[in-house]
Design an enzyme around this catalytic site. Structure first.
Site, mmCIF file in Angstrom:
data_model
loop_
_atom_site.group_PDB
_atom_site.id
_atom_site.type_symbol
_atom_site.label_atom_id
_atom_site.label_comp_id
_atom_site.label_asym_id
_atom_site.label_seq_id
_atom_site.Cartn_x
_atom_site.Cartn_y
_atom_site.Cartn_z
ATOM 1 N N ASP A 83 2.743 5.472 -6.692
ATOM 2 C CA ASP A 83 4.008 5.373 -5.946
ATOM 3 C C ASP A 83 5.230 5.262 -6.837
ATOM 4 O O ASP A 83 6.356 5.320 -6.342
ATOM 5 C CB ASP A 83 3.945 4.144 -5.021
ATOM 6 N N HIS A 106 -2.325 -2.377 -9.544
ATOM 7 C CA HIS A 106 -3.300 -1.713 -8.665
ATOM 8 C C HIS A 106 -4.570 -2.562 -8.633
ATOM 9 O O HIS A 106 -4.952 -3.165 -9.636
ATOM 10 C CB HIS A 106 -3.647 -0.311 -9.200
ATOM 11 N N HIS A 138 0.864 -1.193 0.000
ATOM 12 C CA HIS A 138 0.000 0.000 0.000
ATOM 13 C C HIS A 138 0.905 1.249 0.000
ATOM 14 O O HIS A 138 1.717 1.399 -0.887
ATOM 15 C CB HIS A 138 -0.931 -0.088 1.212
HETATM 16 C C1 SDX Z 1 -1.426 2.124 -3.347
HETATM 17 O O1 SDX Z 1 -6.171 0.753 -3.101
HETATM 18 C C2 SDX Z 1 -5.684 1.896 -3.395
HETATM 19 O O2 SDX Z 1 -6.348 2.777 -3.922
HETATM 20 C C3 SDX Z 1 -4.225 2.095 -3.028
HETATM 21 C C4 SDX Z 1 -3.593 3.409 -3.440
HETATM 22 C C5 SDX Z 1 -4.208 4.577 -2.708
HETATM 23 O O3 SDX Z 1 -4.086 5.710 -3.216
HETATM 24 O O4 SDX Z 1 -4.706 4.387 -1.564
HETATM 25 O O5 SDX Z 1 -3.743 3.606 -4.826
HETATM 26 C C6 SDX Z 1 -2.093 3.430 -3.097
HETATM 27 O O6 SDX Z 1 -1.379 1.316 -2.449
HETATM 28 C C7 SDX Z 1 -0.898 1.823 -4.728
HETATM 29 C C8 SDX Z 1 -0.317 0.364 -4.849
HETATM 30 C C9 SDX Z 1 1.093 0.382 -4.250
HETATM 31 N N1 SDX Z 1 1.636 -0.972 -4.194
HETATM 32 C C10 SDX Z 1 2.617 -1.401 -5.006
HETATM 33 O O7 SDX Z 1 3.094 -0.732 -5.929
HETATM 34 C C11 SDX Z 1 3.149 -2.805 -4.672
HETATM 35 C C12 SDX Z 1 3.255 -3.629 -5.957
HETATM 36 N N2 SDX Z 1 1.902 -3.892 -6.465
HETATM 37 C C13 SDX Z 1 1.296 -5.158 -6.081
HETATM 38 O O8 SDX Z 1 1.669 -5.697 -4.867
HETATM 39 C C14 SDX Z 1 -0.171 -5.279 -6.487
HETATM 40 O O9 SDX Z 1 -0.273 -4.819 -7.766
HETATM 41 C C15 SDX Z 1 -1.232 -4.613 -5.621
HETATM 42 C C16 SDX Z 1 -1.112 -5.006 -4.194
HETATM 43 C C17 SDX Z 1 -1.129 -3.133 -5.739
HETATM 44 C C18 SDX Z 1 -2.595 -5.054 -6.160
HETATM 45 O O10 SDX Z 1 -2.687 -6.409 -5.954
HETATM 46 P P1 SDX Z 1 -4.033 -7.220 -6.313
HETATM 47 O O11 SDX Z 1 -5.088 -6.324 -6.825
HETATM 48 O O12 SDX Z 1 -4.374 -8.089 -5.144
HETATM 49 O O13 SDX Z 1 -3.602 -8.054 -7.548
HETATM 50 P P2 SDX Z 1 -2.924 -9.472 -7.458
HETATM 51 O O14 SDX Z 1 -1.887 -9.506 -6.392
HETATM 52 O O15 SDX Z 1 -4.021 -10.490 -7.427
HETATM 53 O O16 SDX Z 1 -2.153 -9.521 -8.876
HETATM 54 C C19 SDX Z 1 -2.810 -9.970 -10.057
HETATM 55 C C20 SDX Z 1 -1.694 -10.603 -10.891
HETATM 56 C C21 SDX Z 1 -0.913 -11.689 -10.137
HETATM 57 O O17 SDX Z 1 -0.386 -12.568 -11.109
HETATM 58 P P3 SDX Z 1 -1.159 -13.977 -11.392
HETATM 59 O O18 SDX Z 1 -1.283 -14.682 -10.037
HETATM 60 O O19 SDX Z 1 -2.525 -13.566 -11.959
HETATM 61 O O20 SDX Z 1 -0.281 -14.701 -12.359
HETATM 62 O O21 SDX Z 1 -0.723 -9.593 -11.245
HETATM 63 C C22 SDX Z 1 0.528 -9.930 -10.639
HETATM 64 C C23 SDX Z 1 0.246 -10.939 -9.533
HETATM 65 O O22 SDX Z 1 1.379 -11.767 -9.306
HETATM 66 N N3 SDX Z 1 1.077 -8.667 -10.112
HETATM 67 C C24 SDX Z 1 2.353 -8.320 -10.192
HETATM 68 C C25 SDX Z 1 2.406 -7.044 -9.617
HETATM 69 N N4 SDX Z 1 1.192 -6.667 -9.207
HETATM 70 C C26 SDX Z 1 0.367 -7.689 -9.514
HETATM 71 N N5 SDX Z 1 3.449 -8.969 -10.695
HETATM 72 C C27 SDX Z 1 4.623 -8.308 -10.612
HETATM 73 N N6 SDX Z 1 4.750 -7.057 -10.081
HETATM 74 C C28 SDX Z 1 3.681 -6.409 -9.577
HETATM 75 N N7 SDX Z 1 3.814 -5.176 -9.052
#
Ligand code: SDX
Length: 426
Positions: free
Chosen positions: A365, A307, A266
């Protein structure tokens, strides 16, 4: 009232359950599942992927189109034409302030920027190398010990005063956290500075300096706060709502939001992005990290990418990238190696099938850390900056819930443990 109905029929049963369907002004309809409990059923939605937890009129996100509206105004237009305090007023009150309201709000915030002198004693108990977010959680939560005249959540005046105090004091406390970490004296806020100017003054000036702040950096800081102001029911805002639904005081609720924001999935991602860019170190290693991000056996994720809601560009990331360009140019560090790696990483990822297929784009971010570092803010303080920006959003959602009928948040579960068994007789 709803004039639409969803019918749920269970296999093997002839009875169907009518569930009311409600429409908002924008976005998907919702199915009201409240009646399922009486039928002996719960819904099941870990991570709340498909769950609307509340009604809200504050912020709307269209993840497919990359749209973010605060009280109907697009984030791009607010970033271009508004400022952080005007956006705080908009989020809190639902309408943009007129000239007189603008002045009055800014004056009220200025009036509350100082903290109680005894709060200075708190810092003597924290190690100088404590993570800044650990101190923020503690000190903000403790504000309720000082401000008994803004704890009655059922009193609108108390709620308004708590909102002003929290928005006003977050930068003061954040700057104290930074000064504590470098062993420099705290600076008092100044009433002749704007909100962002005051923050940079308290962060980087010393009692020996003339109180000067770069207007370019102050403008960039103000826009960064604005871009973080609110984001509907994200994890930290949902935490604030859940804490608030128990009747906890506003300072405790915001402290719970700060704690939730800290996680690297997050708000902690901005610090993690910078650490990742340092680890990549050179453009020649980008492919290695892209492959690691795609490898299911490797826990590494491309920080600042992806996201839960945006399956298109995060509109805030686009604005952030423009600010990044401007600030680095103004500072004469446009060839900043980290920015070069970030731009290249973004280009490669956006052309890679893995990221395209999963609709993974840069989020808010991805670029913020590069700007914050260029301004001189250490990576450990990045999520604190996010918390300052998000405070008006947290308070607006808390206030929207408390000022309307609400129930304590208490989810149920799918139980997978032991059935009843007797304790063995000795
Ligand atoms: C913020 O919610 C909000 O609005 C948050 C925010 C706000 O203003 O409050 O916008 C701020 O928190 C932005 C996000 C910051 N976090 C990151 O940058 C960390 C990296 N991102 C991930 O951890 C992830 O993308 C999340 C946590 C942001 C979202 O995760 P989800 O929606 O639970 O998606 P998921 O984990 O189910 O991913 C779907 C697929 C998966 O692959 P498969 O299992 O389908 O093969 O996408 C892949 C994931 O492995 N994936 C990534 C990835 N993000 C998702 N693979 C590599 N790198 C990534 N960053």
């Amino acid at each position: 009232m709803s004039n639409k109905v969803a019918k749920l029929t269970l296999e093997g049963s002839t009875e169907s359950i009518d569930l009311p369907v409600f429409s908002g002004t924008l976005g998907p309809d919702v199915v009201d599942v409240g009646g399922l409990t009486a039928k002996g059923l719960f819904t099941y939605d870990p991570g709340f992927m498909s769950t609307a937890s509340c009604k809200s009129a504050i912020t709307y996100i269209d993840g497919d189109k990359g749209v973010l509206l605060h009280r109907g105004y697009p984030i791009e237009q607010l970033a271009e034409g508004s400022n952080f305090l005007e956006t705080c007023f908009l989020l809190l009150n639902g309408e943009l302030p007129d000239a007189e309201e603008n002045l009055e709000f800014a004056k009220s915030i200025r009036y509350h920027t100082m903290v109680h002198e005894q709060l200075y004693e708190f810092f003597k108990g924290f190690p100088r190398d404590a993570h800044p977010m650990a101190i923020m959680v503690g000190v903000v939560g403790a504000l309720s010990a000082f401000y008994h005249d803004s704890l009655d959540i059922n009193d609108e005046k108390h709620r308004e005063l708590a909102a002003l105090r929290l928005i006003a004091k977050m930068p003061t406390i954040a700057a104290m956290v930074y000064k504590h970490s470098i062993g420099q004296p705290f600076l008092y806020p100044r009433n002749d500075f704007s909100y962002a100017e005051n923050f940079l003054h308290m962060m980087f000036n010393t009692p020996c300096d003339e109180a000067k702040v770069s207007p370019i950096l102050a403008k960039a800081m103000d826009t960064i706060f604005l871009l973080h102001a609110d984001h509907e029911q994200n994890a930290s805002t949902s935490t604030v709502r859940l804490a608030g639904s128990t009747g906890a005081n506003p300072f405790a609720c915001i402290s719970s939001g700060i704690a939730a924001l800290w996680g690297p999935a997050h708000g902690g991602a901005n610090e993690a992005v910078l650490n990742m860019l340092y680890e990549i170190e050179d453009e020649s290693r980008i492919e290695e990290f892209i492959n690691r991000a795609k490898d299911k056996n490797d826990p590494f994720r491309l920080m600042g990418f992806g996201h839960r809601v945006y399956k298109n560009f995060d509109p805030r990331a686009k604005v952030m990238r423009e600010i990044c360009d401007e600030v680095l140019q103004d500072l004469g560090v446009e060839n900043d190696p980290l920015f070069r790696i970030a731009r290249r990483l973004e280009k490669i990822a956006l052309e890679d099938e893995y990221f395209i297929e999963r609709k993974l784009y840069p989020n808010v971010d991805f670029y913020s850390g590069i700007i914050l570092q260029a301004i001189g803010i250490p990576a450990s303080m990045f999520t604190v900056i996010f918390a300052i920006g998000r405070t008006p959003g947290w308070i607006s959602h808390w206030n929207e819930m408390i000022s309307n009928p609400y129930k304590i948040g208490r989810p149920r579960q799918l139980y997978t443990g032991h059935v009843k068994r007797d304790y063995p007789k000795k």
